[in-house]
Design a protein around this motif. Structure first.
Motif, PDB file in Angstrom:
ATOM      1  N   ALA A  11      46.410 -71.217 -41.610  1.00  0.00           N
ATOM      2  CA  ALA A  11      46.981 -70.276 -42.558  1.00  0.00           C
ATOM      3  C   ALA A  11      47.960 -69.300 -41.918  1.00  0.00           C
ATOM      4  CB  ALA A  11      45.864 -69.485 -43.245  1.00  0.00           C
ATOM      5  N   VAL A  12      47.780 -69.001 -40.618  1.00  0.00           N
ATOM      6  CA  VAL A  12      48.740 -68.149 -39.925  1.00  0.00           C
ATOM      7  C   VAL A  12      50.107 -68.829 -39.884  1.00  0.00           C
ATOM      8  CG1 VAL A  12      49.347 -67.147 -37.679  1.00  0.00           C
ATOM      9  CG2 VAL A  12      47.019 -66.921 -38.570  1.00  0.00           C
ATOM     10  N   GLY A  13      50.102 -70.153 -39.781  1.00  0.00           N
ATOM     11  CA  GLY A  13      51.354 -70.916 -39.739  1.00  0.00           C
ATOM     12  C   GLY A  13      52.292 -70.597 -40.888  1.00  0.00           C
ATOM     13  N   PRO A  14      51.819 -70.668 -42.152  1.00  0.00           N
ATOM     14  CA  PRO A  14      52.703 -70.337 -43.265  1.00  0.00           C
ATOM     15  C   PRO A  14      53.250 -68.911 -43.230  1.00  0.00           C
ATOM     16  CG  PRO A  14      50.839 -71.590 -44.056  1.00  0.00           C
ATOM     17  CD  PRO A  14      50.559 -71.286 -42.603  1.00  0.00           C
ATOM     18  N   VAL A  15      52.435 -67.955 -42.772  1.00  0.00           N
ATOM     19  CA  VAL A  15      52.924 -66.566 -42.684  1.00  0.00           C
ATOM     20  C   VAL A  15      54.026 -66.464 -41.646  1.00  0.00           C
ATOM     21  CG1 VAL A  15      52.310 -64.179 -42.199  1.00  0.00           C
ATOM     22  CG2 VAL A  15      50.698 -65.651 -43.412  1.00  0.00           C
ATOM     23  N   LEU A  16      53.771 -67.033 -40.475  1.00  0.00           N
ATOM     24  CA  LEU A  16      54.777 -67.003 -39.417  1.00  0.00           C
ATOM     25  C   LEU A  16      56.030 -67.758 -39.846  1.00  0.00           C
ATOM     26  CD1 LEU A  16      55.518 -66.232 -36.513  1.00  0.00           C
ATOM     27  CD2 LEU A  16      54.379 -68.336 -35.739  1.00  0.00           C
ATOM     28  N   GLY A  17      55.831 -68.928 -40.454  1.00  0.00           N
ATOM     29  CA  GLY A  17      56.976 -69.705 -40.925  1.00  0.00           C
ATOM     30  C   GLY A  17      57.758 -68.976 -41.995  1.00  0.00           C
ATOM     31  N   GLY A  18      57.042 -68.285 -42.884  1.00  0.00           N
ATOM     32  CA  GLY A  18      57.720 -67.523 -43.932  1.00  0.00           C
ATOM     33  C   GLY A  18      58.552 -66.388 -43.368  1.00  0.00           C
ATOM     34  N   TRP A  19      58.008 -65.685 -42.387  1.00  0.00           N
ATOM     35  CA  TRP A  19      58.747 -64.580 -41.768  1.00  0.00           C
ATOM     36  C   TRP A  19      59.988 -65.097 -41.051  1.00  0.00           C
ATOM     37  CZ3 TRP A  19      59.108 -63.263 -36.355  1.00  0.00           C
ATOM     38  CH2 TRP A  19      59.752 -62.046 -36.126  1.00  0.00           C
ATOM     39  N   LEU A  20      59.825 -66.150 -40.263  1.00  0.00           N
ATOM     40  CA  LEU A  20      60.960 -66.698 -39.521  1.00  0.00           C
ATOM     41  C   LEU A  20      62.031 -67.256 -40.465  1.00  0.00           C
ATOM     42  CD1 LEU A  20      59.005 -68.551 -36.683  1.00  0.00           C
ATOM     43  CD2 LEU A  20      60.409 -66.501 -36.419  1.00  0.00           C
ATOM     44  N   THR A  21      61.590 -67.933 -41.518  1.00  0.00           N
ATOM     45  CA  THR A  21      62.545 -68.538 -42.453  1.00  0.00           C
ATOM     46  C   THR A  21      63.287 -67.472 -43.240  1.00  0.00           C
ATOM     47  OG1 THR A  21      61.159 -70.509 -42.666  1.00  0.00           O
ATOM     48  CG2 THR A  21      62.775 -70.120 -44.403  1.00  0.00           C
ATOM     49  N   ILE A  73      49.319 -67.229 -48.892  1.00  0.00           N
ATOM     50  CA  ILE A  73      48.483 -68.203 -48.196  1.00  0.00           C
ATOM     51  C   ILE A  73      47.673 -67.542 -47.079  1.00  0.00           C
ATOM     52  CG2 ILE A  73      48.551 -70.364 -46.875  1.00  0.00           C
ATOM     53  CD1 ILE A  73      51.001 -71.151 -48.442  1.00  0.00           C
ATOM     54  N   LEU A  74      48.050 -66.307 -46.708  1.00  0.00           N
ATOM     55  CA  LEU A  74      47.280 -65.575 -45.704  1.00  0.00           C
ATOM     56  C   LEU A  74      45.835 -65.373 -46.140  1.00  0.00           C
ATOM     57  CD1 LEU A  74      47.333 -63.996 -43.019  1.00  0.00           C
ATOM     58  CD2 LEU A  74      48.012 -61.966 -44.329  1.00  0.00           C
ATOM     59  N   ALA A  75      45.602 -65.387 -47.459  1.00  0.00           N
ATOM     60  CA  ALA A  75      44.221 -65.251 -47.955  1.00  0.00           C
ATOM     61  C   ALA A  75      43.327 -66.340 -47.380  1.00  0.00           C
ATOM     62  CB  ALA A  75      44.218 -65.314 -49.487  1.00  0.00           C
ATOM     63  N   ILE A 128      45.701 -66.712 -57.311  1.00  0.00           N
ATOM     64  CA  ILE A 128      45.796 -67.792 -56.327  1.00  0.00           C
ATOM     65  C   ILE A 128      45.096 -67.371 -55.030  1.00  0.00           C
ATOM     66  CG2 ILE A 128      47.371 -69.176 -54.929  1.00  0.00           C
ATOM     67  CD1 ILE A 128      47.417 -69.977 -57.817  1.00  0.00           C
ATOM     68  N   ALA A 129      45.285 -66.118 -54.635  1.00  0.00           N
ATOM     69  CA  ALA A 129      44.720 -65.631 -53.380  1.00  0.00           C
ATOM     70  C   ALA A 129      43.192 -65.678 -53.388  1.00  0.00           C
ATOM     71  CB  ALA A 129      45.205 -64.210 -53.109  1.00  0.00           C
ATOM     72  N   ILE A 130      42.580 -65.414 -54.537  1.00  0.00           N
ATOM     73  CA  ILE A 130      41.116 -65.458 -54.609  1.00  0.00           C
ATOM     74  C   ILE A 130      40.609 -66.867 -54.309  1.00  0.00           C
ATOM     75  CG2 ILE A 130      39.143 -65.291 -56.178  1.00  0.00           C
ATOM     76  CD1 ILE A 130      40.612 -62.992 -57.588  1.00  0.00           C
ATOM     77  N   GLY A 131      41.227 -67.856 -54.954  1.00  0.00           N
ATOM     78  CA  GLY A 131      40.823 -69.235 -54.700  1.00  0.00           C
ATOM     79  C   GLY A 131      41.064 -69.652 -53.259  1.00  0.00           C
ATOM     80  N   LEU A 132      42.185 -69.220 -52.690  1.00  0.00           N
ATOM     81  CA  LEU A 132      42.498 -69.566 -51.304  1.00  0.00           C
ATOM     82  C   LEU A 132      41.520 -68.898 -50.328  1.00  0.00           C
ATOM     83  CD1 LEU A 132      46.402 -69.459 -51.191  1.00  0.00           C
ATOM     84  CD2 LEU A 132      44.917 -71.466 -51.162  1.00  0.00           C
ATOM     85  N   PHE A 133      41.070 -67.701 -50.648  1.00  0.00           N
ATOM     86  CA  PHE A 133      40.082 -67.029 -49.793  1.00  0.00           C
ATOM     87  C   PHE A 133      38.792 -67.848 -49.733  1.00  0.00           C
ATOM     88  CE2 PHE A 133      36.370 -64.334 -49.292  1.00  0.00           C
ATOM     89  CZ  PHE A 133      36.669 -63.638 -48.138  1.00  0.00           C
ATOM     90  N   VAL A 134      38.317 -68.272 -50.900  1.00  0.00           N
ATOM     91  CA  VAL A 134      37.101 -69.091 -50.947  1.00  0.00           C
ATOM     92  C   VAL A 134      37.317 -70.406 -50.212  1.00  0.00           C
ATOM     93  CG1 VAL A 134      35.461 -70.255 -52.475  1.00  0.00           C
ATOM     94  CG2 VAL A 134      36.388 -68.025 -53.120  1.00  0.00           C
ATOM     95  N   TYR A 135      38.476 -70.988 -50.414  1.00  0.00           N
ATOM     96  CA  TYR A 135      38.838 -72.246 -49.749  1.00  0.00           C
ATOM     97  C   TYR A 135      38.851 -72.064 -48.228  1.00  0.00           C
ATOM     98  CZ  TYR A 135      41.951 -76.242 -48.627  1.00  0.00           C
ATOM     99  OH  TYR A 135      42.506 -77.379 -48.107  1.00  0.00           O
TER     100      TYR A 135
END
Length: 537
Positions: free
Chosen positions: A147-157, A323-325, A377-384
């Motif tokens: 999940a860190v990947g999408p955050v880092l990728g989002g910042w860089l992009t 997606i950080l959730a 969406i974040a609630i479901g992703l947290f549980v996931y």
């Protein structure tokens, strides 16, 4: 035997190496819309940007696990990191979709060297409760970094370029190489036997053709040829699609791989897969569960960033924050597993984790709509994410707990292969579900619109599907009504993909019922070192 301090510092370096390959497998997701826009790649190429990496990764894990045992695990780890970093430079400089896919193939080679080497080093270095802790750190790293990947990728992009999503691997690779040289001890099996080249080829053919068929089936036709494939001046001459033939080749290669391996093992010759390990119930049943679970485990990470950006209009960084959730859920789970891991059977923790994953991804599917709020969406992703954090490390420990250390390379390679084959099949199947559903839903929604000619309707559907949804924002300039239908259709496809992932996770949960749920006592802290392990600087 290494000192305690060096051993734990080595674990930090190993975790960084695992982070490198896991982040790269997810960091690209949020960058895909920007890649589509700049390189003009199709939805099929979108799948291949993900799949080429995962497929090569899965196909080569067994071979490199065996080679690591024979020639040195630290050596294999170092070579893998160097290849991974150099191929990341090629990916960052790619000027076409084909070049990017080719670079991802090379990254898969490097990743396949890294992952089994890290597991083998842990298995050979740590004993007793220390091994349980090391596996927990290893597994939590996978869950968190996914999940860190999408955050880092989002910042860089968002603030730089999608190319930096690959370029960031170079400085990380340098840090890892230095750390491995200083803190990771070499280990190998002096009696390790030769390599089964025929088995390696058969395994690559089986996995490659299967995934190719699953991805390209919607392009070429599942039975009759919809699109005629051609290579140069040669064109496919039959009405029958090549896809059934590809599936037949995959089946024959798989059967050949198993029969060839069993024959060689009975003759006392080296095999790609240690078929004898499958007589161990925990190893056999754990690998079956790992493969099925992986089919659904990362499916939502393929479709969700495309939906968040092309339907809800988020930028790459905002997508990463949502997606950080998942990462937060995984972090919370690691604390839970650490507190209760010695009181609850690992198998029951695995089951709890898979159940949480299933509930989380199904919840995401239920709330997906063109006007969905990010927090739902974040609630479901947290549980996931909580489920991933529980299941990943514990399932690895369950699979390998009874494997002899002298076979740790093949054992870890097999369980990693099971996961990666599952992930590759999941990306192929869920990606096909996504884009096929989007096309069918949009066709249905536009069918009653008499103001749009049929030929134009087909063009709109093809544009939305082929661009992986990137064409949707541009439809606002043409027709707000058509754009709204496209957003609803892409939401339908994303929802169906999420539900399909939940179904695979449910099957994985059923598969864990064959695992022994009794709590196992760990071996003593000062258990004897395994025979035959040569640990040197």
């Amino acid at each position: 035997m290494t000192s305690s301090r060096t051993k734990w510092l080595g674990l930090v370096v190993i975790s960084l190496a695992v982070s490198l390959i896991i982040v790269d497998s997810t960091i690209v997701n949020v960058a895909i819309p920007s890649i589509v826009d700049e390189l003009a790649i199709t939805s099929t190429q979108v799948q291949w940007v993900q799949e080429s990496y995962t497929l090569v990764f899965a196909a080569l894990l067994l071979m490199f696990g065996t080679l690591a045992d024979r020639f040195g695990r630290r050596r294999m780890l170092l070579i893998g990191v160097v290849i991974f970093a150099l191929s990341s430079v090629l990916a960052a400089a790619a000027r076409s979709g084909d070049l990017l896919i080719g670079s991802r193939v090379l990254q898969g080679v490097g990743g396949a060297m890294i992952l089994p080497s890290t597991l083998s080093v842990i298995n050979a270095t740590f004993r007793g409760r220390d091994r349980a802790i090391a596996f927990a750190v290893w597994g939590s790293t996978i869950g968190g970094m996914a999940a860190v990947g999408p955050v880092l990728g989002g910042w860089l992009t968002t603030y730089f370029s999608w190319r930096w999503a690959f370029g960031i691997n170079v400085p990380l690779g340098v840090v890892i190489v230095v750390g491995v040289l200083f803190f990771v001890l070499e280990s190998r099996e002096p009696g390790a036997r030769g390599l089964d080249l025929v088995g390696a080829v058969l395994s690559i053919v089986a996995s490659g053709t299967l995934v190719f068929g699953l991805i390209e089936g919607r392009t070429y036709g599942w039975w009759l040829a919809d699109t005629v494939p051609d290579i140069g001046s040669w064109s496919w001459p039959f009405d029958l699609s090549p896809i059934p033939i590809v599936f037949l080749i995959a089946a024959l290669a798989l059967i050949g791989f198993v029969l060839w391996g069993i024959r060689r093992e009975r003759a006392g010759r080296p095999t790609m897969l240690a078929f004898g390990l499958f007589t161990i119930p925990s190893f056999r049943n754990g690998n079956i569960a790992a493969l099925i679970v992986s089919l659904g485990e990362y499916g939502v990470i393929l479709s969700l960033p495309l939906w968040l950006q092309n339907v809800l209009g988020y930028d790459a960084l905002q997508t990463g924050y949502v997606i950080l959730a998942l990462a937060i859920g995984s972090f919370v789970a690691s604390g839970f597993a650490g507190s209760f891991g010695n009181r609850i059977s690992p198998v029951w923790i695995v089951r709890m984790g898979i159940l949480a994953e299933m509930v989380g991804v199904a919840a995401v599917g239920l709330v997906i709509a063109p006007d969905t709020q990010w927090w739902s969406i974040a609630i479901g992703l947290f549980v996931y994410g909580f489920g991933i954090g529980l299941a990943t490390a514990q399932l690895t420990g369950v699979v390998l707990k009874d494997v002899p250390v002298e076979q740790s390379g093949q054992g870890s390679g097999t369980q990693s292969t099971a996961r990666q084959v599952g992930s590759a099949l999941g990306i192929a199947i869920l990606g096909t579900v996504l884009f096929t559903s989007v096309g069918a839903s949009l066709e249905t929604r536009l069918a009653d619109n008499d103001t749009i000619p049929d030929a134009v309707k087909t063009q709109i559907v093809d544009a939305v599907v082929d661009s992986a949804g990137n064409a949707i924002p541009g439809l606002d300039n043409r027709s707000a009504e058509v754009a709204a239908e496209a957003r609803a259709a892409f939401s339908d496809g994303t929802r169906y993909s999420a539900f399909a992932a939940a179904c695979f996770l449910a099957l994985g949960l059923l598969a864990t019922l064959r695992l022994d749920g009794r709590r196992q006592e760990y071996e003593g802290e000062h258990a004897a070192e395994p025979a035959g392990t040569d640990a040197v600087r």
